[in-house]
Write an enzyme that holds these catalytic residues in place. Structure first.
Site, PDB file in Angstrom:
ATOM      1  N   HIS A 113      11.991   9.257  12.770  1.00  0.00           N
ATOM      2  CA  HIS A 113      10.571   8.161  12.528  1.00  0.00           C
ATOM      3  C   HIS A 113       9.247   8.836  12.689  1.00  0.00           C
ATOM      4  O   HIS A 113       8.429   8.551  13.591  1.00  0.00           O
ATOM      5  CB  HIS A 113      10.903   7.086  13.730  1.00  0.00           C
ATOM      6  CG  HIS A 113      10.284   5.982  13.351  1.00  0.00           C
ATOM      7  ND1 HIS A 113      10.887   4.582  13.761  1.00  0.00           N
ATOM      8  CD2 HIS A 113       9.220   5.579  12.681  1.00  0.00           C
ATOM      9  CE1 HIS A 113      10.157   3.647  13.200  1.00  0.00           C
ATOM     10  NE2 HIS A 113       9.065   3.998  12.573  1.00  0.00           N
ATOM     11  N   GLU A 154      18.015   3.056  16.552  1.00  0.00           N
ATOM     12  CA  GLU A 154      17.432   3.996  17.014  1.00  0.00           C
ATOM     13  C   GLU A 154      16.436   3.962  18.341  1.00  0.00           C
ATOM     14  O   GLU A 154      16.216   4.775  18.965  1.00  0.00           O
ATOM     15  CB  GLU A 154      16.149   4.555  16.065  1.00  0.00           C
ATOM     16  CG  GLU A 154      14.945   3.529  16.089  1.00  0.00           C
ATOM     17  CD  GLU A 154      13.984   3.797  14.934  1.00  0.00           C
ATOM     18  OE1 GLU A 154      12.926   3.920  15.140  1.00  0.00           O
ATOM     19  OE2 GLU A 154      14.281   4.017  13.655  1.00  0.00           O
ATOM     20  N   ALA A 158       7.596   9.660   9.846  1.00  0.00           N
ATOM     21  CA  ALA A 158       6.718   9.427   8.534  1.00  0.00           C
ATOM     22  C   ALA A 158       5.335   9.125   8.477  1.00  0.00           C
ATOM     23  O   ALA A 158       4.558   9.890   7.974  1.00  0.00           O
ATOM     24  CB  ALA A 158       7.394   8.486   7.623  1.00  0.00           C
ATOM     25  N   ARG A 164      11.980   0.650   7.902  1.00  0.00           N
ATOM     26  CA  ARG A 164      12.718   0.263   9.041  1.00  0.00           C
ATOM     27  C   ARG A 164      14.271   0.276   8.766  1.00  0.00           C
ATOM     28  O   ARG A 164      14.785   0.063   8.004  1.00  0.00           O
ATOM     29  CB  ARG A 164      12.322  -1.303   9.386  1.00  0.00           C
ATOM     30  CG  ARG A 164      10.972  -1.392   9.885  1.00  0.00           C
ATOM     31  CD  ARG A 164      10.771  -1.032  11.349  1.00  0.00           C
ATOM     32  NE  ARG A 164       9.142  -1.261  11.729  1.00  0.00           N
ATOM     33  CZ  ARG A 164       8.386  -0.297  11.621  1.00  0.00           C
ATOM     34  NH1 ARG A 164       8.700   0.655  11.000  1.00  0.00           N
ATOM     35  NH2 ARG A 164       7.169  -0.635  12.188  1.00  0.00           N
ATOM     36  N   LYS A 209       0.785  -1.229   0.051  1.00  0.00           N
ATOM     37  CA  LYS A 209      -0.070  -0.008  -0.014  1.00  0.00           C
ATOM     38  C   LYS A 209       0.825   1.337   0.002  1.00  0.00           C
ATOM     39  O   LYS A 209       0.670   2.071  -0.849  1.00  0.00           O
ATOM     40  CB  LYS A 209      -1.131   0.147   1.055  1.00  0.00           C
ATOM     41  CG  LYS A 209      -1.938  -1.161   1.098  1.00  0.00           C
ATOM     42  CD  LYS A 209      -2.939  -0.895   2.346  1.00  0.00           C
ATOM     43  CE  LYS A 209      -4.076  -2.129   2.211  1.00  0.00           C
ATOM     44  NZ  LYS A 209      -4.750  -2.202   3.601  1.00  0.00           N
ATOM     45  N   ILE A 210       2.057   1.230   0.889  1.00  0.00           N
ATOM     46  CA  ILE A 210       2.622   2.483   0.788  1.00  0.00           C
ATOM     47  C   ILE A 210       3.555   2.670  -0.225  1.00  0.00           C
ATOM     48  O   ILE A 210       3.755   3.748  -0.983  1.00  0.00           O
ATOM     49  CB  ILE A 210       3.660   2.419   2.162  1.00  0.00           C
ATOM     50  CG1 ILE A 210       2.728   2.580   3.331  1.00  0.00           C
ATOM     51  CG2 ILE A 210       4.527   3.546   2.046  1.00  0.00           C
ATOM     52  CD1 ILE A 210       3.647   2.247   4.528  1.00  0.00           C
TER      53      ILE A 210
END
Length: 330
Positions: A294, A262, A296, A233, A153-154
Site C-alpha cells: 500500500h 491487509e 502507491a 482498494r 483524477k487518478i
C-alpha cells in the site's frame, strides 16, 4: 493544543511536525489506532488516524469517552470509519479528499511494467550473478489495449501515460471524463472491458457496489495473457477467486499494492512471524505476481499534500468551519 497522530511513519513525522509548527504540538505514534491503542488518546481533543486504523463503533466510543472530538484521517478512503456512530457521538470526522493523482497512477504503471518485463525475477537473478534471459520475455505496450476502471483524477493520469505509450483506451465509470474522451478513450460496459483489455487497472473507490468488482465472473472474462493491476482498494478484487485463476496458470502478471485483508498486516513487520493468512501466503508465491505494501501514494509530494490538508482540516474544525473534506460535522 496537542494533537495525537497514530500510524505515523518515520518519513511522515518531520512533515507533520512542520505542518503544525507554530500552531499546535503534535505527538506522533507509530502504532495504529485500534481498540487496544485507543485509550492512549484520552485527553486529546483531536486525533489523526491512518488509512489502516480501526475506527469502528467500539473504538469511537473509547475515543469519545476520553474526550476526543475530532478524527482527522490522513487518507482519501474512509471505509474504516463508522460514520453513523461518529455522528451519534457528536464527533467531527475529516479526510483528505484529494492529493497528487500522479503518485498512484505512476506507481500503477510501475507495477504493470514490473510484471510485464519480469523486473523482480531479473533483479533476483542478477544478485546471484545469473544473467540468463530465459523466462524474462515481456511484451510491447504500444498498440495494445488498456482498460481503466474508474476515470477520475487518478484514472485520468493513468490514461495520459497509456496514451503516451500509444495504447488503445477503454474506460468504465459511472460518468465519462471528457479529458479521457479527448485522448481517444472509448467507454464500454465493464464486461467488454474485461474481455478486450491486455492491461486492466483499478481506480474506483471501495463501495458496496464495487466490492469484489473483479470477481470470478470478471476474471473468467479476462484474456489468459492479461495483466491486472490494483492500486486502489483491496476489496475490489475477490482474492480467493484470483488465486484460483493464478493456480490454473492464467495471466501474464498481477500487480497488487492493496489486499482485501491487509488491515493489521500491511505497514507492519511480520518477517519473524508465522504467516496466518493462507491466501496472502499463496498469493506471494506466484512468480507472475508482485505485491507491495500500500505504497502507491507514498511520494514526498503526495504525503506533503496529505499532511498539509490534514492540518487545514484541524484548523477548520477549531474555527467551526466545514469543507469538502468534512465527512461528519459536529
Amino acid at each position: 493544543m496537542e494533537i495525537l497522530a497514530f500510524g505515523v511513519t518515520a518519513d511522515e513525522e518531520p512533515l507533520l511536525e512542520r505542518a503544525f509548527e507554530g500552531r499546535h504540538e503534535v505527538r506522533c505514534l507509530d502504532v495504529f489506532l485500534s481498540e487496544d491503542t485507543a485509550p492512549i488518546a484520552a485527553g486529546y481533543e483531536v486525533v489523526s488516524s491512518s488509512v489502516n486504523a480501526d475506527l469502528g463503533g467500539r473504538v469511537l466510543r473509547i475515543l469519545a469517552a476520553g474526550g476526543t472530538k475530532m478524527i482527522a484521517q490522513r487518507s482519501t478512503g474512509f471505509n474504516n470509519i463508522d460514520l453513523e456512530e461518529a455522528r451519534r457521538l457528536g464527533m467531527t470526522v475529516s479526510r483528505v479528499s484529494s492529493y497528487s493523482p500522479y503518485s498512484v497512477a505512476e506507481f500503477a504503471w510501475t507495477l504493470a511494467m514490473a510484471v510485464n518485463r519480469r523486473i523482480v525475477r531479473a533483479s533476483n537473478r542478477t544478485r546471484d550473478f545469473d544473467f540468463r534471459l530465459n523466462g524474462l520475455m515481456g511484451r510491447d505496450m504500444h498498440g495494445r489495449t488498456v482498460g481503466v476502471l474508474g476515470t477520475g483524477k487518478i484514472g485520468e493520469a493513468f490514461t495520459r501515460i497509456a496514451h503516451g505509450f500509444g495504447m488503445k483506451l477503454l474506460g468504465w465509470d459511472v460518468a465519462q471524463n471528457p479529458a479521457c474522451v479527448d485522448l481517444g478513450m472509448k467507454y464500454v460496459e465493464k464486461e467488454e472491458l474485461f474481455a478486450s483489455s491486455d492491461l486492466i487497472t483499478l481506480h474506483v473507490p471501495l463501495l458496496e457496489s464495487t466490492h469484489h468488482l473483479v470477481d470470478s465472473a470478471a476474471l473468467g472474462l479476462m484474456r489468459d495473457d492479461a495483466i491486472l493491476v490494483n492500486s486502489s482498494r483491496g476489496g475490489l478484487i475477490d482474492t480467493d477467486a484470483l488465486v484460483a485463476e493464478l493456480r490454473a496458470g492464467r495471466f501474464t502478471g498481477v500487480g497488487l499494492d492493496v489486499y482485501e485483508a491487509e488491515a493489521g498486516v500491511f505497514f507492519t513487520d511480520k518477517s519473524l512471524e508465522a504467516v496466518e493468512d493462507d491466501t496472502l501466503a499463496r498469493l506471494v508465491t506466484f512468480p507472475n505476481v508482485v505485491v507491495t505494501s500500500h505504497q502507491a501514494y507514498y511520494t514526498a509530494d503526495a504525503v506533503g499534500q496529505i499532511i498539509d490538508t490534514t492540518a487545514a482540516n484541524v484548523t477548520d474544525f477549531l474555527a467551526g468551519r466545514r469543507s469538502e473534506n468534512t465527512l461528519v460535522p459536529s
